[in-house]
Design a protein around this motif. Structure first.
Motif, PDB file in Angstrom:
ATOM      1  N   ALA A   1      72.791  14.821  48.036  1.00 43.29           N
ATOM      2  CA  ALA A   1      73.252  14.090  49.220  1.00 43.29           C
ATOM      3  C   ALA A   1      74.494  14.746  49.808  1.00 43.29           C
ATOM      4  O   ALA A   1      74.617  14.882  51.036  1.00 43.29           O
ATOM      5  CB  ALA A   1      73.532  12.631  48.871  1.00 43.29           C
ATOM      6  N   ALA A   2      75.410  15.187  48.953  1.00 46.77           N
ATOM      7  CA  ALA A   2      76.628  15.846  49.443  1.00 46.77           C
ATOM      8  C   ALA A   2      76.297  17.148  50.161  1.00 46.77           C
ATOM      9  O   ALA A   2      76.849  17.444  51.226  1.00 46.77           O
ATOM     10  CB  ALA A   2      77.582  16.107  48.279  1.00 46.77           C
ATOM     11  N   ILE A   3      75.387  17.913  49.603  1.00 43.80           N
ATOM     12  CA  ILE A   3      74.977  19.172  50.232  1.00 43.80           C
ATOM     13  C   ILE A   3      74.295  18.908  51.569  1.00 43.80           C
ATOM     14  O   ILE A   3      74.547  19.608  52.563  1.00 43.80           O
ATOM     15  CB  ILE A   3      74.071  19.980  49.282  1.00 43.80           C
ATOM     16  N   THR A   4      73.451  17.909  51.621  1.00 46.69           N
ATOM     17  CA  THR A   4      72.764  17.572  52.864  1.00 46.69           C
ATOM     18  C   THR A   4      73.757  17.114  53.926  1.00 46.69           C
ATOM     19  O   THR A   4      73.636  17.483  55.102  1.00 46.69           O
ATOM     20  CB  THR A   4      71.692  16.494  52.610  1.00 46.69           C
ATOM     21  N   CYS A   5      74.758  16.331  53.533  1.00 49.58           N
ATOM     22  CA  CYS A   5      75.788  15.907  54.484  1.00 49.58           C
ATOM     23  C   CYS A   5      76.563  17.108  55.015  1.00 49.58           C
ATOM     24  O   CYS A   5      76.871  17.176  56.210  1.00 49.58           O
ATOM     25  CB  CYS A   5      76.744  14.908  53.829  1.00 49.58           C
ATOM     26  N   LEU A   6      76.876  18.049  54.144  1.00 46.79           N
ATOM     27  CA  LEU A   6      77.575  19.256  54.581  1.00 46.79           C
ATOM     28  C   LEU A   6      76.716  20.060  55.547  1.00 46.79           C
ATOM     29  O   LEU A   6      77.206  20.550  56.578  1.00 46.79           O
ATOM     30  CB  LEU A   6      77.955  20.109  53.367  1.00 46.79           C
ATOM     31  N   GLN A   7      75.449  20.162  55.251  1.00 44.48           N
ATOM     32  CA  GLN A   7      74.528  20.884  56.133  1.00 44.48           C
ATOM     33  C   GLN A   7      74.439  20.201  57.501  1.00 44.48           C
ATOM     34  O   GLN A   7      74.501  20.866  58.543  1.00 44.48           O
ATOM     35  CB  GLN A   7      73.162  20.960  55.472  1.00 44.48           C
ATOM     36  N   ALA A   8      74.308  18.884  57.506  1.00 46.49           N
ATOM     37  CA  ALA A   8      74.229  18.140  58.768  1.00 46.49           C
ATOM     38  C   ALA A   8      75.524  18.288  59.562  1.00 46.49           C
ATOM     39  O   ALA A   8      75.502  18.462  60.788  1.00 46.49           O
ATOM     40  CB  ALA A   8      73.938  16.667  58.491  1.00 46.49           C
ATOM     41  N   ALA A   9      76.658  18.228  58.866  1.00 47.58           N
ATOM     42  CA  ALA A   9      77.954  18.383  59.543  1.00 47.58           C
ATOM     43  C   ALA A   9      78.081  19.779  60.155  1.00 47.58           C
ATOM     44  O   ALA A   9      78.547  19.928  61.294  1.00 47.58           O
ATOM     45  CB  ALA A   9      79.089  18.133  58.556  1.00 47.58           C
ATOM     46  N   HIS A  10      77.652  20.778  59.419  1.00 46.86           N
ATOM     47  CA  HIS A  10      77.724  22.145  59.938  1.00 46.86           C
ATOM     48  C   HIS A  10      76.832  22.323  61.165  1.00 46.86           C
ATOM     49  O   HIS A  10      77.234  22.935  62.162  1.00 46.86           O
ATOM     50  CB  HIS A  10      77.331  23.150  58.851  1.00 46.86           C
ATOM     51  N   GLU A  11      75.625  21.763  61.110  1.00 50.28           N
ATOM     52  CA  GLU A  11      74.726  21.855  62.266  1.00 50.28           C
ATOM     53  C   GLU A  11      75.326  21.169  63.490  1.00 50.28           C
ATOM     54  O   GLU A  11      75.242  21.691  64.608  1.00 50.28           O
ATOM     55  CB  GLU A  11      73.368  21.247  61.916  1.00 50.28           C
ATOM     56  N   GLU A  12      75.947  20.016  63.281  1.00 50.43           N
ATOM     57  CA  GLU A  12      76.585  19.303  64.402  1.00 50.43           C
ATOM     58  C   GLU A  12      77.775  20.085  64.924  1.00 50.43           C
ATOM     59  O   GLU A  12      78.012  20.172  66.128  1.00 50.43           O
ATOM     60  CB  GLU A  12      76.998  17.895  63.954  1.00 50.43           C
ATOM     61  N   TRP A  13      78.539  20.661  64.025  1.00 49.05           N
ATOM     62  CA  TRP A  13      79.693  21.475  64.402  1.00 49.05           C
ATOM     63  C   TRP A  13      79.240  22.656  65.266  1.00 49.05           C
ATOM     64  O   TRP A  13      79.850  22.957  66.293  1.00 49.05           O
ATOM     65  CB  TRP A  13      80.389  21.962  63.137  1.00 49.05           C
ATOM     66  N   MET A  14      78.144  23.293  64.855  1.00 47.79           N
ATOM     67  CA  MET A  14      77.599  24.408  65.642  1.00 47.79           C
ATOM     68  C   MET A  14      77.117  23.913  67.003  1.00 47.79           C
ATOM     69  O   MET A  14      77.370  24.554  68.023  1.00 47.79           O
ATOM     70  CB  MET A  14      76.447  25.078  64.897  1.00 47.79           C
ATOM     71  N   ARG A  15      76.425  22.765  67.023  1.00 44.50           N
ATOM     72  CA  ARG A  15      75.920  22.211  68.279  1.00 44.50           C
ATOM     73  C   ARG A  15      77.063  21.927  69.244  1.00 44.50           C
ATOM     74  O   ARG A  15      76.939  22.117  70.457  1.00 44.50           O
ATOM     75  CB  ARG A  15      75.142  20.924  68.003  1.00 44.50           C
ATOM     76  N   LEU A  16      78.197  21.519  68.698  1.00 46.77           N
ATOM     77  CA  LEU A  16      79.363  21.203  69.529  1.00 46.77           C
ATOM     78  C   LEU A  16      80.242  22.424  69.796  1.00 46.77           C
ATOM     79  O   LEU A  16      81.331  22.301  70.356  1.00 46.77           O
ATOM     80  CB  LEU A  16      80.194  20.095  68.866  1.00 46.77           C
ATOM     81  N   GLY A  17      79.781  23.580  69.413  1.00 45.21           N
ATOM     82  CA  GLY A  17      80.511  24.817  69.695  1.00 45.21           C
ATOM     83  C   GLY A  17      81.783  24.964  68.887  1.00 45.21           C
ATOM     84  O   GLY A  17      82.690  25.681  69.296  1.00 45.21           O
ATOM     85  N   GLY A  18      81.855  24.302  67.747  1.00 45.55           N
ATOM     86  CA  GLY A  18      83.041  24.433  66.901  1.00 45.55           C
ATOM     87  C   GLY A  18      84.284  23.769  67.454  1.00 45.55           C
ATOM     88  O   GLY A  18      85.389  24.060  67.009  1.00 45.55           O
ATOM     89  N   ARG A  19      84.112  22.867  68.400  1.00 40.98           N
ATOM     90  CA  ARG A  19      85.265  22.245  69.052  1.00 40.98           C
ATOM     91  C   ARG A  19      85.822  21.033  68.306  1.00 40.98           C
ATOM     92  O   ARG A  19      86.776  20.424  68.761  1.00 40.98           O
ATOM     93  CB  ARG A  19      84.897  21.834  70.476  1.00 40.98           C
TER      94      ARG A  19
END
Length: 58
Positions: free
Chosen positions: A22-40
């Motif tokens: 679950a922790a790894i999946t949350c990190l993956q989801a957070a990273h994908e969202e971070w990328m979608r938001l352009g790292g802002r």
């Protein structure tokens, strides 16, 4: 290590693996969202939000 921190039970190893997954999946989801938001935004804030989403119902 997660397993030693959990209450003693015959399912402790399974629970530890589920927590880690679950922790790894949350990190993956957070990273994908971070990328979608352009790292802002802060990726750690996104990770915290992802963890909170699975810790309590919406």
């Amino acid at each position: 290590m997660i397993e030693p921190r959990l209450p003693d039970s015959d399912r402790r190893a399974l629970q530890a693996r589920a927590i880690a997954a679950a922790a790894i999946t949350c990190l993956q989801a957070a990273h994908e969202e971070w990328m979608r938001l352009g790292g802002r935004v802060d990726v750690f804030d996104l990770y915290d939000a992802a963890v909170q989403a699975i810790r309590r119902p919406a």
